[in-house]
Design a protein around this motif. Structure first.
Motif, PDB file in Angstrom:
ATOM      1  N   GLN A   1       0.830  -1.205   0.000  1.00 22.88           N
ATOM      2  CA  GLN A   1       0.000   0.000   0.000  1.00 22.88           C
ATOM      3  C   GLN A   1       0.866   1.257   0.000  1.00 22.88           C
ATOM      4  OE1 GLN A   1      -2.575   0.832   3.499  1.00 22.88           O
ATOM      5  NE2 GLN A   1      -4.226   0.833   2.002  1.00 22.88           N
ATOM      6  N   ALA A   2       1.922   1.231   0.813  1.00 29.49           N
ATOM      7  CA  ALA A   2       2.810   2.389   0.894  1.00 29.49           C
ATOM      8  C   ALA A   2       3.552   2.627  -0.419  1.00 29.49           C
ATOM      9  CB  ALA A   2       3.808   2.188   2.036  1.00 29.49           C
ATOM     10  N   ARG A   3       3.965   1.542  -1.080  1.00 32.06           N
ATOM     11  CA  ARG A   3       4.753   1.668  -2.319  1.00 32.06           C
ATOM     12  C   ARG A   3       3.913   1.999  -3.534  1.00 32.06           C
ATOM     13  NH1 ARG A   3       7.032  -2.845  -3.929  1.00 32.06           N
ATOM     14  NH2 ARG A   3       6.428  -4.282  -2.265  1.00 32.06           N
ATOM     15  N   HIS A   4       2.677   1.485  -3.560  1.00 29.12           N
ATOM     16  CA  HIS A   4       1.857   1.618  -4.771  1.00 29.12           C
ATOM     17  C   HIS A   4       0.587   2.432  -4.578  1.00 29.12           C
ATOM     18  CE1 HIS A   4       4.525  -1.317  -6.552  1.00 29.12           C
ATOM     19  NE2 HIS A   4       4.219  -2.210  -5.628  1.00 29.12           N
ATOM     20  N   GLY A   5       0.343   2.918  -3.376  1.00 32.08           N
ATOM     21  CA  GLY A   5      -0.857   3.719  -3.154  1.00 32.08           C
ATOM     22  C   GLY A   5      -2.141   2.934  -3.302  1.00 32.08           C
ATOM     23  N   LEU A   6      -2.115   1.648  -2.966  1.00 36.72           N
ATOM     24  CA  LEU A   6      -3.297   0.803  -3.124  1.00 36.72           C
ATOM     25  C   LEU A   6      -4.413   1.223  -2.176  1.00 36.72           C
ATOM     26  CD1 LEU A   6      -1.562  -2.689  -3.276  1.00 36.72           C
ATOM     27  CD2 LEU A   6      -2.724  -1.568  -5.168  1.00 36.72           C
ATOM     28  N   ALA A   7      -5.640   1.117  -2.661  1.00 33.20           N
ATOM     29  CA  ALA A   7      -6.819   1.321  -1.820  1.00 33.20           C
ATOM     30  C   ALA A   7      -7.382  -0.046  -1.462  1.00 33.20           C
ATOM     31  CB  ALA A   7      -7.863   2.153  -2.556  1.00 33.20           C
ATOM     32  N   TYR A   8      -7.616  -0.289  -0.171  1.00 34.99           N
ATOM     33  CA  TYR A   8      -8.128  -1.576   0.289  1.00 34.99           C
ATOM     34  C   TYR A   8      -9.535  -1.423   0.866  1.00 34.99           C
ATOM     35  CZ  TYR A   8      -3.211  -3.238   0.393  1.00 34.99           C
ATOM     36  OH  TYR A   8      -1.924  -3.585   0.075  1.00 34.99           O
ATOM     37  N   LEU A   9     -10.428  -2.321   0.461  1.00 37.74           N
ATOM     38  CA  LEU A   9     -11.660  -2.565   1.214  1.00 37.74           C
ATOM     39  C   LEU A   9     -11.406  -3.882   1.935  1.00 37.74           C
ATOM     40  CD1 LEU A   9     -14.647  -1.627   1.743  1.00 37.74           C
ATOM     41  CD2 LEU A   9     -15.296  -3.400   0.112  1.00 37.74           C
ATOM     42  N   PHE A  10     -11.201  -3.806   3.242  1.00 33.82           N
ATOM     43  CA  PHE A  10     -10.740  -4.957   4.017  1.00 33.82           C
ATOM     44  C   PHE A  10     -11.893  -5.499   4.849  1.00 33.82           C
ATOM     45  CE2 PHE A  10      -8.597  -7.146   7.486  1.00 33.82           C
ATOM     46  CZ  PHE A  10      -7.579  -7.813   6.828  1.00 33.82           C
ATOM     47  N   VAL A  11     -12.408  -6.665   4.450  1.00 33.78           N
ATOM     48  CA  VAL A  11     -13.522  -7.310   5.134  1.00 33.78           C
ATOM     49  C   VAL A  11     -12.962  -8.369   6.072  1.00 33.78           C
ATOM     50  CG1 VAL A  11     -15.571  -8.748   4.828  1.00 33.78           C
ATOM     51  CG2 VAL A  11     -15.089  -6.903   3.203  1.00 33.78           C
ATOM     52  N   SER A  12     -13.322  -8.301   7.339  1.00 34.50           N
ATOM     53  CA  SER A  12     -12.785  -9.269   8.283  1.00 34.50           C
ATOM     54  C   SER A  12     -13.644  -9.345   9.534  1.00 34.50           C
ATOM     55  CB  SER A  12     -11.353  -8.893   8.678  1.00 34.50           C
ATOM     56  OG  SER A  12     -10.811  -9.833   9.584  1.00 34.50           O
ATOM     57  N   HIS A  13     -13.618 -10.533  10.187  1.00 35.03           N
ATOM     58  CA  HIS A  13     -14.234 -10.661  11.500  1.00 35.03           C
ATOM     59  C   HIS A  13     -13.199 -10.551  12.608  1.00 35.03           C
ATOM     60  CE1 HIS A  13     -12.855 -14.834  10.739  1.00 35.03           C
ATOM     61  NE2 HIS A  13     -12.600 -14.813  12.026  1.00 35.03           N
ATOM     62  N   ASP A  14     -11.918 -10.501  12.242  1.00 33.78           N
ATOM     63  CA  ASP A  14     -10.836 -10.430  13.213  1.00 33.78           C
ATOM     64  C   ASP A  14     -10.527  -8.966  13.508  1.00 33.78           C
ATOM     65  OD1 ASP A  14      -8.426 -10.491  14.634  1.00 33.78           O
ATOM     66  OD2 ASP A  14      -7.780 -12.337  13.647  1.00 33.78           O
ATOM     67  N   LEU A  15     -11.013  -8.463  14.638  1.00 31.22           N
ATOM     68  CA  LEU A  15     -10.881  -7.045  14.935  1.00 31.22           C
ATOM     69  C   LEU A  15      -9.436  -6.632  15.199  1.00 31.22           C
ATOM     70  CD1 LEU A  15     -14.053  -6.338  17.092  1.00 31.22           C
ATOM     71  CD2 LEU A  15     -13.755  -6.224  14.626  1.00 31.22           C
ATOM     72  N   LYS A  16      -8.589  -7.561  15.666  1.00 32.65           N
ATOM     73  CA  LYS A  16      -7.181  -7.232  15.860  1.00 32.65           C
ATOM     74  C   LYS A  16      -6.508  -6.941  14.521  1.00 32.65           C
ATOM     75  CE  LYS A  16      -6.521  -9.984  20.065  1.00 32.65           C
ATOM     76  NZ  LYS A  16      -5.821 -11.151  20.662  1.00 32.65           N
ATOM     77  N   VAL A  17      -6.826  -7.751  13.520  1.00 31.42           N
ATOM     78  CA  VAL A  17      -6.252  -7.541  12.192  1.00 31.42           C
ATOM     79  C   VAL A  17      -6.784  -6.250  11.578  1.00 31.42           C
ATOM     80  CG1 VAL A  17      -6.128  -8.475   9.845  1.00 31.42           C
ATOM     81  CG2 VAL A  17      -5.896 -10.001  11.802  1.00 31.42           C
ATOM     82  N   VAL A  18      -8.090  -5.992  11.733  1.00 31.16           N
ATOM     83  CA  VAL A  18      -8.679  -4.755  11.197  1.00 31.16           C
ATOM     84  C   VAL A  18      -8.013  -3.537  11.824  1.00 31.16           C
ATOM     85  CG1 VAL A  18     -10.786  -3.381  11.060  1.00 31.16           C
ATOM     86  CG2 VAL A  18     -10.879  -5.826  10.618  1.00 31.16           C
ATOM     87  N   ARG A  19      -7.837  -3.590  13.139  1.00 33.55           N
ATOM     88  CA  ARG A  19      -7.218  -2.448  13.821  1.00 33.55           C
ATOM     89  C   ARG A  19      -5.796  -2.215  13.339  1.00 33.55           C
ATOM     90  NH1 ARG A  19      -7.932  -1.164  20.241  1.00 33.55           N
ATOM     91  NH2 ARG A  19      -7.452   1.063  20.080  1.00 33.55           N
ATOM     92  N   ALA A  20      -5.086  -3.292  13.005  1.00 32.67           N
ATOM     93  CA  ALA A  20      -3.704  -3.174  12.552  1.00 32.67           C
ATOM     94  C   ALA A  20      -3.581  -2.616  11.140  1.00 32.67           C
ATOM     95  CB  ALA A  20      -3.015  -4.535  12.624  1.00 32.67           C
TER      96      ALA A  20
END
Length: 525
Positions: free
Chosen positions: A467-486
């Motif tokens: 993301q930092a290198r290419h400016g990617l936009a993510y729609l991140f779907v997850s049930h793991d709130l620790k991963v989402v927060r990170a």
């Protein structure tokens, strides 16, 4: 002293010339929960599948070893005896429910089959038992869902059906291979509590295979740690976590997702914009054959900027995955979807095709989304064959090797097939396939749910770096709130297809505004 329900001694499993499991010994007592942990490819699932001899024979070989269930030797048992044991004395919940459920049969038929075979129930009694089981595993409207097919259920709902099937005959031993992988935090908590409750009622032994160390802490009496096909450490759960002896165990414990997303410094103009998005499915039949409508996504408006991650959380069936598919025009919808200044909602399939390279997806179920007939090389290079037809075979192979290395796989693996990889390795192949075209928008549907904690940490760092290198936009779907927060710069909470809350991670986690969000956080942290 009572005989163990399961006793494995000196188990060795080979696939061709490669050894997958080397000298594994373990036991599980009546009423005990034993966890088998380790990184993807460590041999956990192969060990579990060996108990009921469910490996792909004859390519899989057991050159030596013993597997005893309730004192009976199963290694070398004939198929007739194994059929009597499977589903009755020993049941198994598999890691990937979409590939374990028959797509041609409805839920009622699949659950009732084991009841009819092992308990000789009448169809009416079996149907009643099916409703009871589905209700116990938390499936909403269980009587109505009996007629549903696997593709009509969310990932978490399919996993609950698998658990209901496994528990139907009240087995003495339940082997659960990542039983909560596809479940959100609140349903995960319910399922784990359910397994504990049933275990107490039935005095059932439980062999739990998981990469989630939080689940291990909550559930296990004893733990076996596997690395590269061997057990490197075992012991009582509390003791092992408090004082791990092996360097690999310490590595696993230290690798749980933590931290926050790097500060976002992207452009102010949205890369993708969604306005008043609705997704409706026709379900059931009413008068004169008319079908009623079920709205899976209701009036959702969002935007994502270059270099930004929008995290979407909510219970299974809340509309998270449907939203991601609709955004990519992979599910029918109404409302407006803009990519830069181009109205995707007004384009037909042919018009949108050139834009597909910029809009990629990583699906929740890696085995179901990878063709079993293609090698990894063919799977990953498929996008280049469509969008970069002038590339030569050597150049394609070079790019495939590079992207495989980026996601933590050996380039020498590119000529293998999906079934030769563990669940976590298959998910990394899916991520490589999405990244090969260097997209601008990436929809990530539970991309780390099948991965052990150490690989989760690697994938999070990989996604941050890309993301930092290419400016990617993510729609991140997850049930793991620790991963989402990170990973997420903003978080959107969905319930029953509606956005009930959204904001910065600090706002959502530290000062949630709705009772639903508070329940999600309480179940996960």
């Amino acid at each position: 002293m009572a005989e163990p329900v399961l006793e494995v001694q000196d188990l060795v499993v080979r696939f061709g010339g490669a050894t997958a499991v080397e000298g594994v010994s373990l036991y599980v007592d009546q009423g005990e929960t034993v966890a088998l942990v380790g990184e993807s490819g460590s041999g956990k699932s192969v060990t579990a599948l060996s108990v009921l001899q469910l490996l792909p024979y004859p390519s899989a070989q057991h050159p030596r070893g013993s597997v005893r269930v309730a004192g009976e030797e199963l290694m070398g048992a004939d198929e007739r005896r194994l059929r009597q044991i499977r589903g009755s004395v020993v049941s198994m919940v598999f890691q990937e429910p979409m590939t374990s459920l028959n797509p041609l049969h409805n839920i009622a038929k699949q659950i009732s089959e084991t009841l009819l075979v092992h308990k000789s129930m009448t169809p009416a009694a079996a149907r009643e038992r099916c409703v009871e089981l589905l209700e116990r595993v938390g499936l909403k409207r269980p009587a109505e869902r009996l007629a549903a097919y696997p593709h009509e259920l969310s990932g978490g709902e399919r996993q609950r059906v698998m658990i209901a099937m496994a528990l139907a005959n009240e087995p003495r031993l339940l082997i659960a291979d990542e039983p909560t992988t596809a479940l959100d935090a609140t349903i995960q908590k319910q399922i784990l509590s359910l397994l504990k409750e049933l275990q107490r009622e039935l005095n059932m032994a439980l062999l739990l295979i998981t990469h989630d160390l939080g689940v291990v802490r909550h559930m296990a009496d004893r733990v076996y740690v596997m690395q590269q096909g061997r057990v490197v450490e075992d012991g009582r759960c509390a003791e092992l976590f408090a004082r791990p002896q092996h360097a690999y165990t310490r590595h696993l414990i230290a690798a749980e997702p933590r931290g926050h997303a790097p500060a976002w410094q992207g452009a102010s103009q949205p890369l993708i914009r969604v306005e008043q998005l609705n997704v409706e499915y026709a379900v059931g039949k009413g008068w004169f054959g008319r079908r009623s409508g079920f709205r899976a996504v209701r009036d959702v408006t969002l935007d994502i900027r270059p270099g930004e991650t929008l995290g979407v959380v909510g219970e299974s069936g809340s509309g998270k995955t449907t939203l991601g598919l609709a955004l990519l025009r992979l599910a029918p919808s109404s409302g407006a979807i803009w990519f830069r200044d181009q109205p995707l909602h007004e384009m037909n399939g042919q018009e949108i095709k050139p834009l597909r390279r910029n809009l990629q997806v990583v699906f929740q179920d890696p085995y179901g989304s990878l063709s079993p007939r293609l090698t990894v090389r063919q799977i990953v290079e498929e996008g280049m064959r469509v969008h970069e037809r002038d590339l030569t075979a050597p150049v394609r192979a070079e790019r495939v090797a590079a992207v495989l290395a980026e996601v933590g796989l050996e380039p020498t693996m590119m000529d293998r097939y999906p079934h030769e990889f563990s669940g976590g390795q298959r998910q990394r192949i899916s991520i490589a396939r999405a990244l090969i075209l260097k997209p601008e928008v990436l929809v990530l549907d539970e991309p780390t749910s099948a991965l052990d904690v150490s690989v989760q940490a690697q994938i999070i760092e990989l996604l941050r770096d890309l993301q930092a290198r290419h400016g990617l936009a993510y729609l991140f779907v997850s049930h793991d709130l620790k991963v989402v927060r990170a990973l997420a710069h903003r978080i959107m909470v969905m319930q029953h297809g509606v956005v009930v809350e959204q904001g910065a991670p600090e706002q959502i986690f530290d000062n949630p505004q709705t009772e639903y969000t508070r329940a999600l956080i309480a179940a996960a942290l």
